[in-house]
Design an enzyme around this catalytic site. Structure first.
Site, short mmCIF file in Angstrom:
data_model
loop_
_atom_site.label_atom_id
_atom_site.label_comp_id
_atom_site.label_asym_id
_atom_site.label_seq_id
_atom_site.Cartn_x
_atom_site.Cartn_y
_atom_site.Cartn_z
N HIS A 239 58.09 -39.15 4.84
CA HIS A 239 58.58 -40.53 4.75
C HIS A 239 58.68 -41.14 6.15
CE1 HIS A 239 60.36 -40.05 0.43
NE2 HIS A 239 59.05 -40.12 0.46
N ASP A 267 50.37 -48.49 -5.48
CA ASP A 267 50.82 -47.40 -4.59
C ASP A 267 49.60 -46.54 -4.26
OD1 ASP A 267 52.13 -45.40 -3.24
OD2 ASP A 267 53.27 -44.67 -4.96
N HIS A 350 54.38 -39.65 -9.96
CA HIS A 350 55.58 -40.35 -10.44
C HIS A 350 55.10 -41.53 -11.27
CE1 HIS A 350 54.92 -43.46 -7.32
NE2 HIS A 350 54.76 -42.47 -6.46
N HIS A 357 58.51 -46.16 -8.06
CA HIS A 357 58.92 -44.95 -8.77
C HIS A 357 59.55 -45.45 -10.05
CE1 HIS A 357 59.22 -42.65 -4.68
NE2 HIS A 357 58.00 -42.94 -5.03
N GLU A 380 48.90 -37.88 -6.20
CA GLU A 380 48.95 -37.93 -4.74
C GLU A 380 49.13 -36.57 -4.09
OE1 GLU A 380 52.59 -39.89 -3.28
OE2 GLU A 380 53.00 -40.46 -5.36
N TYR A 384 49.53 -30.60 4.54
CA TYR A 384 50.21 -31.02 5.75
C TYR A 384 50.30 -29.83 6.71
CZ TYR A 384 51.44 -34.62 2.37
OH TYR A 384 51.37 -35.59 1.40
N ARG A 402 46.87 -37.01 2.73
CA ARG A 402 47.29 -37.28 1.34
C ARG A 402 46.34 -38.34 0.80
NH1 ARG A 402 52.27 -38.22 2.07
NH2 ARG A 402 52.48 -40.49 2.06
N1 GLY Z 1 54.81 -44.68 -1.56
C1 GLY Z 1 55.78 -43.90 -2.19
C2 GLY Z 1 55.18 -42.79 -2.91
O1 GLY Z 1 54.00 -42.54 -2.78
O2 GLY Z 1 55.83 -42.18 -3.71
MN MN Z 2 53.45 -42.60 -4.80
MN MN Z 3 52.51 -43.84 -1.98
#
Ligand code: GLY
Ligand code: MN
Ligand code: MN
Length: 435
Positions: A239, A267, A350, A357, A380, A384, A402
């Site tokens: 984050h 997203d 999610h 979310h 996603e 890493y 990602r």
């Molecule tokens: N951008 C927030 C997520 O990918 O959960």
């Molecule tokens: Mn997301």
């Molecule tokens: Mn995202």
């Protein structure tokens, strides 16, 4: 579509019930400056109302209380000169398709009256403090009125169980808006790849995305969540929000950015080379994550679960950890020990909708719920490899990748809403080169 949402909620109410849904209020940032206003998602889902301080009251089979009443800010020439035109109770019925509109200065009395007449009340306690106080006061008052033949409602019901189940299944009308949000989000990524140059600052890229979203008609700030622009090793901070470092030649940049359109979220994450050309090591990691992402998308079919979707990525990434020389453990051993979580730290999906979310249960008890048509979620996966991670081969250190798309479950298979955001290595390099 908002009318259909109200109808569906009314269908789940019993005769004698009322339901209250409070809209958002402005939040002070400092002194007389507010944070940008964002409507409450539950309230918006039921009303389409964009102004602050509203409340929707639904009533089923109660004498003297309409089935649907919306309480809105009153018209006020002085306030409207300063802060913008209001619908008022005069304009709300036509604009919102709700026949009964009242000014919100009548709210306390209306709630007291409705609570006296109803049997049960649906209300999300702990949401808006002023409405909480009105409901509490209604209970306290009605307990004193027993000798006059009144009594408090027998139950306060949490509406989110019903409402969030509804929100999980997107209607065709909602999907039109979701597709627009997804398309704007994809456009931001494609245009950004074309303008990326070594030496730019992460915040310049952040500003470019937000500008692109807003310019194309996205809501308010443009984004549906804070844009993440993470150059090089910063991609390994999940984050990362500082966005304040230079983007260096030879490094990747991970951008997690989505537009908000019609209050619905896009997203998308894309990871691409700052100078437009992947190195061999970057290509290997990228290809592994892309293969995982595709495997998860393919698994996004009716009847599967989000655990199946996640496990599809886990299998591919565990196999890649062997090929990349990170571990000698078999896929089975990595899965059993969960050692892969050192480099694939998060879940794969999610729900997505009005909230990035989004609302909706993920499990029924201990079981992941089966996917059904109309559900939308992200995929996603990532790998890493921190710069200071001495467990991984040196050439991989500092690479974080990602890849994220938004998926709509249909009877014909997964619909990738964000397919327009380029993600094949050859397409990314061509887009970065301006082709
Ligand atoms: N951008 C927030 C997520 O990918 O959960
Ligand atoms: Mn997301
Ligand atoms: Mn995202």
């Amino acid at each position: 579509m908002f009318q259909a949402h109200r109808r569906a909620f009314l269908d789940s109410m019993q005769e004698g019930d009322i339901a209250l849904f409070a809209g958002a209020c402005h939040v002070t940032r400092n002194h007389d400056v507010d944070f940008p206003f964002r409507q409450d998602s539950d309230y918006y889902y039921l009303t389409g109302h964009r102004e602050s301080d509203g409340l929707l009251m639904l009533a089923k089979g109660l004498d003297g209380i309409p089935e649907e009443t919306i309480f809105v800010l009153p018209r006020d020439p002085k306030m409207e000169t300063w802060f913008g035109v209001r619908l008022g109770s005069e304009g709300a019925p036509e604009a919102l398709g709700i026949a009964c509109a009242r000014v919100n200065t009548e709210l306390a009395a209306a709630i007291a009256d409705a609570m006296q007449k109803c049997t049960r009340i649906w209300y999300r306690l702990g949401g808006r403090a002023d409405v909480d106080a009105m409901v509490m006061k209604g209970f306290a008052h009605l307990r004193t009125q027993v000798r006059k033949g009144f009594a408090p409602p027998t139950a306060v019901l949490e509406p989110t169980h019903v409402l969030h189940e509804m929100r999980l299944f997107k209607s065709p009308a909602e999907m039109d808006v979701m597709r627009r949000a997804a398309a704007l989000s994809a456009k931001g990524h494609n245009l950004a790849m074309a303008m990326m140059q070594p030496g730019m600052m992460e915040y310049e890229v952040e500003a470019f995305y937000n500008y692109t979203f807003r310019r194309a008609g996205a809501e308010s700030m443009g984004w549906s969540y804070g844009t993440i622009v993470a150059g090089g090793d910063h991609a390994n901070i999940l984050h990362y929000v500082e966005n304040d470092k230079p983007l260096n030649d030879g490094e990747l940049v991970l951008v997690d950015a989505g537009a908000e359109f019609g209050l619905y979220a896009g997203d998308i994450t894309r990871t691409y080379p700052v100078n437009g050309k992947f190195t061999d090591a970057q290509k290997e990691v990228y290809a592994a994550v892309l293969a995982a992402e595709k495997a998860s998308i393919a698994a996004s079919v009716v009847g599967a679960t989000l655990l199946d979707v996640h496990n599809a990525s886990v299998q591919v990434l565990c196999s890649a950890l062997i090929t990349l020389g990170v571990t000698e453990d078999s896929v089975e051993k990595q899965v059993a020990s969960e050692s892969y979580k050192e480099w694939f730290l998060h879940n794969t999906s999610h729900w997505i909708g009005l909230d990035v979310h989004d609302a909706g249960k993920y499990r029924d008890g201990d079981h992941w719920r089966p996917l059904e048509p109309g559900m939308c979620f992200t995929i996603e996966p990532g790998l890493y490899f921190r710069a200071d991670d001495e467990r991984v081969p040196e050439r991989l250190r500092g690479i974080g990748v990602r890849i994220e798309d938004d998926i709509h479950v249909t009877v014909d298979g997964p619909e990738n809403l964000t397919i327009d955001a380029v993600k094949e290595i050859v397409d990314i390099e061509a887009t970065c080169a301006g082709n």
